[in-house]
Design an enzyme around this catalytic site. Structure first.
Site, PDB file in Angstrom:
ATOM      1  N   ARG A  83       0.881  -1.175   0.000  1.00  0.00           N
ATOM      2  CA  ARG A  83       0.000   0.000   0.000  1.00  0.00           C
ATOM      3  C   ARG A  83       0.910   1.215   0.000  1.00  0.00           C
ATOM      4  O   ARG A  83       1.526   1.525   1.009  1.00  0.00           O
ATOM      5  CB  ARG A  83      -0.900  -0.040   1.231  1.00  0.00           C
ATOM      6  CG  ARG A  83      -1.388   1.314   1.614  1.00  0.00           C
ATOM      7  CD  ARG A  83      -2.454   1.332   2.637  1.00  0.00           C
ATOM      8  NE  ARG A  83      -2.159   0.826   3.965  1.00  0.00           N
ATOM      9  CZ  ARG A  83      -1.402   1.441   4.879  1.00  0.00           C
ATOM     10  NH1 ARG A  83      -0.786   2.569   4.613  1.00  0.00           N
ATOM     11  NH2 ARG A  83      -1.243   0.903   6.079  1.00  0.00           N
ATOM     12  N   HIS A 124      -3.289   4.320   5.012  1.00  0.00           N
ATOM     13  CA  HIS A 124      -4.378   3.345   5.181  1.00  0.00           C
ATOM     14  C   HIS A 124      -5.691   3.947   4.679  1.00  0.00           C
ATOM     15  O   HIS A 124      -6.425   3.340   3.900  1.00  0.00           O
ATOM     16  CB  HIS A 124      -4.496   2.958   6.658  1.00  0.00           C
ATOM     17  CG  HIS A 124      -5.696   2.134   6.959  1.00  0.00           C
ATOM     18  ND1 HIS A 124      -5.823   0.821   6.547  1.00  0.00           N
ATOM     19  CD2 HIS A 124      -6.842   2.435   7.608  1.00  0.00           C
ATOM     20  CE1 HIS A 124      -7.000   0.361   6.934  1.00  0.00           C
ATOM     21  NE2 HIS A 124      -7.632   1.314   7.576  1.00  0.00           N
ATOM     22  N   TYR A 156       4.685   5.478  11.197  1.00  0.00           N
ATOM     23  CA  TYR A 156       5.028   4.074  11.465  1.00  0.00           C
ATOM     24  C   TYR A 156       5.859   3.398  10.374  1.00  0.00           C
ATOM     25  O   TYR A 156       6.136   2.210  10.473  1.00  0.00           O
ATOM     26  CB  TYR A 156       3.765   3.254  11.745  1.00  0.00           C
ATOM     27  CG  TYR A 156       2.701   3.311  10.658  1.00  0.00           C
ATOM     28  CD1 TYR A 156       2.775   2.489   9.538  1.00  0.00           C
ATOM     29  CD2 TYR A 156       1.620   4.196  10.760  1.00  0.00           C
ATOM     30  CE1 TYR A 156       1.807   2.536   8.550  1.00  0.00           C
ATOM     31  CE2 TYR A 156       0.648   4.250   9.773  1.00  0.00           C
ATOM     32  CZ  TYR A 156       0.742   3.412   8.676  1.00  0.00           C
ATOM     33  OH  TYR A 156      -0.209   3.465   7.696  1.00  0.00           O
TER      34      TYR A 156
END
Ligand SMILES: Cc1ncc(C[n+]2csc(CCOP(=O)(O)OP(=O)(O)O)c2C)c(N)n1
Length: 382
Positions: free
Chosen positions: A276, A280, A289
């Site tokens: 990805r 998100h 992160y």
């Protein structure tokens, strides 16, 4: 590389021996490397041998168009026109390569990130936006396109797909069901229950896991000590692990799985290893992160760029073809925008209409409370 399981190869049409056991190892199958160079694979090549330039150009167009739709939707969210968007940037090969294998009569069950699958199934672009704009509880008529509306409850759709597949089996139809889900979903009970059920009944269902490396901020390694494709054979479901940024490998794997389901061979699990590239959702900040260096390394494996390189090297992507694809993509983006902005806003009180088949006093009380609340503002509500 370990060899875990054996499964029958169903398609004799493509040159294999029907039912001959073929060892599956869980290295990642790749037919097209990031530089756009074809890689040989004795088994998987058989399943894409018929794809000529016209077919590859069509896959390329789908991927470019769906990326353009994704960009436009992300912009619409940033402009406040939709509430949220889960980008599919980077997952185009996994979605297009798998969805284009299916027939109209097959049925697809997805989570929320499968916009490219929806495009391939023929979902109208304004309907694609309706849920995100908050003008509909879900988007489209599932039966018109052979695709259920998105499941936001992680993994739930794998049970829906398995149940649907069992229905097809009992109807004597050769339709197959496909469940799309992410790496994170494989830790859900529902997915594990679906695998048990599908194996027990040899349901004609394909479990298509897009391992995009993260469940929101959780890296896949936290929940999967081994490749995710390793799990399915333990349930009695043969599995494959393919480079999910390689549209050829995805197509080949999906054809193997769909042929098997259609011909009574039962379920298959595919792990498409992808990434990805975006957040998100538009509410997420992935810089908290993951390192930029990781994103850079995956950008070099871009699914669209590698097919572009192959087509260019074979002289199949000239300026005319490129201009055509760009115009289709721009037209799709314009339809997304115009269609989204033109969606009729529902009456606020219609929120209560579809909650229960039969209204009850508690619901009526809530409706009345909301009506009085709305009456405090200009115009009120009916
Ligand atoms: C049953 C359930 N638990 C938790 C959530 C919250 N949630 C939303 S997205 C997500 C992560 C899903 O990750 P993955 O399955 O890898 O799919 P991806 O979003 O990467 O496509 C979670 C935990 C949810 N929607 N449903």
């Amino acid at each position: 590389m370990e060899t875990h399981t054996q499964f029958p190869q169903d398609s004799d049409e493509r040159g294999g021996d029907a039912r001959e056991p073929v060892p599956v190892d869980h290295g990642c199958v790749q037919l097209l490397d990031p530089d756009g160079v074809r890689q040989e694979d004795a088994l998987y090549d058989l399943f894409v041998a018929d794809l000529g330039h016209a077919e590859l150009l069509a896959l390329y167009e789908d991927m470019v168009v769906t990326r353009r739709i994704d960009t436009e939707a992300t912009a619409l969210q940033r402009q406040g026109e939709i509430g949220l968007w889960p980008p599919s940037l980077g997952q185009e090969a996994a979605q297009v390569g798998s969805a284009r294998v299916l027939r109209r009569g097959d049925f697809v069950f997805t989570s929320y990130r499968e916009q490219a699958v929806a495009y391939c199934r023929g979902v109208e672009l304004d309907q694609l936006m309706a849920m995100w704009r908050g003008t509909a509880l879900s988007g489209w008529d599932p039966f018109a396109v052979g695709m259920a509306t998105p499941a936001v409850i992680i993994g739930a759709q794998t049970l829906h797909a398995t149940g649907y597949a069992m229905g097809c089996q009992r109807d004597g139809s050769d339709a197959v069901a496909v469940a799309y889900f992410g790496d994170g979903a494989t830790s859900q009970g529902d997915v594990n229950e679906a695998l048990v059920l599908a194996a027990s009944f040899q349901a004609p269902v394909v479990f298509f896991c897009q391992n995009n490396q993260y469940a929101i901020s959780e890296p896949v390694g936290l929940q999967a000590q081994r490749p995710i494709a390793d799990r399915a054979p333990g349930f009695g479901v043969p599995s494959m692990r393919v480079d999910g940024n390689d549209v050829l490998a995805v197509t080949a794997a999906m054809r193997i799985a769909v042929d098997r389901a259609r011909s009574g061979g039962g379920p298959t699990f595919i792990e498409a290893v992808t990434y990805r590239m975006g957040p998100h959702t538009t509410s997420d900040d992935p810089t908290r992160y993951r390192d930029e260096s990781e994103v850079v390394s995956w950008r070099a494996k871009d699914p669209i760029a590698r097919l572009e390189r192959l087509l260019e090297s074979e002289g199949a992507l000239d300026e005319t073809a490129r201009a055509h694809v760009a115009s289709v993509a721009d037209a799709a983006a314009a339809r997304v925008r115009a269609g989204c902005l033109a969606l009729p806003a529902p009456d606020p009180l219609s929120l209560f209409d579809e909650v229960y088949a039969t209204a009850h006093p508690g619901l009526e009380r809530q409706r009345e409370e909301y009506r009085s609340y709305l009456a405090m503002f200009d115009g009120g509500a009916r």
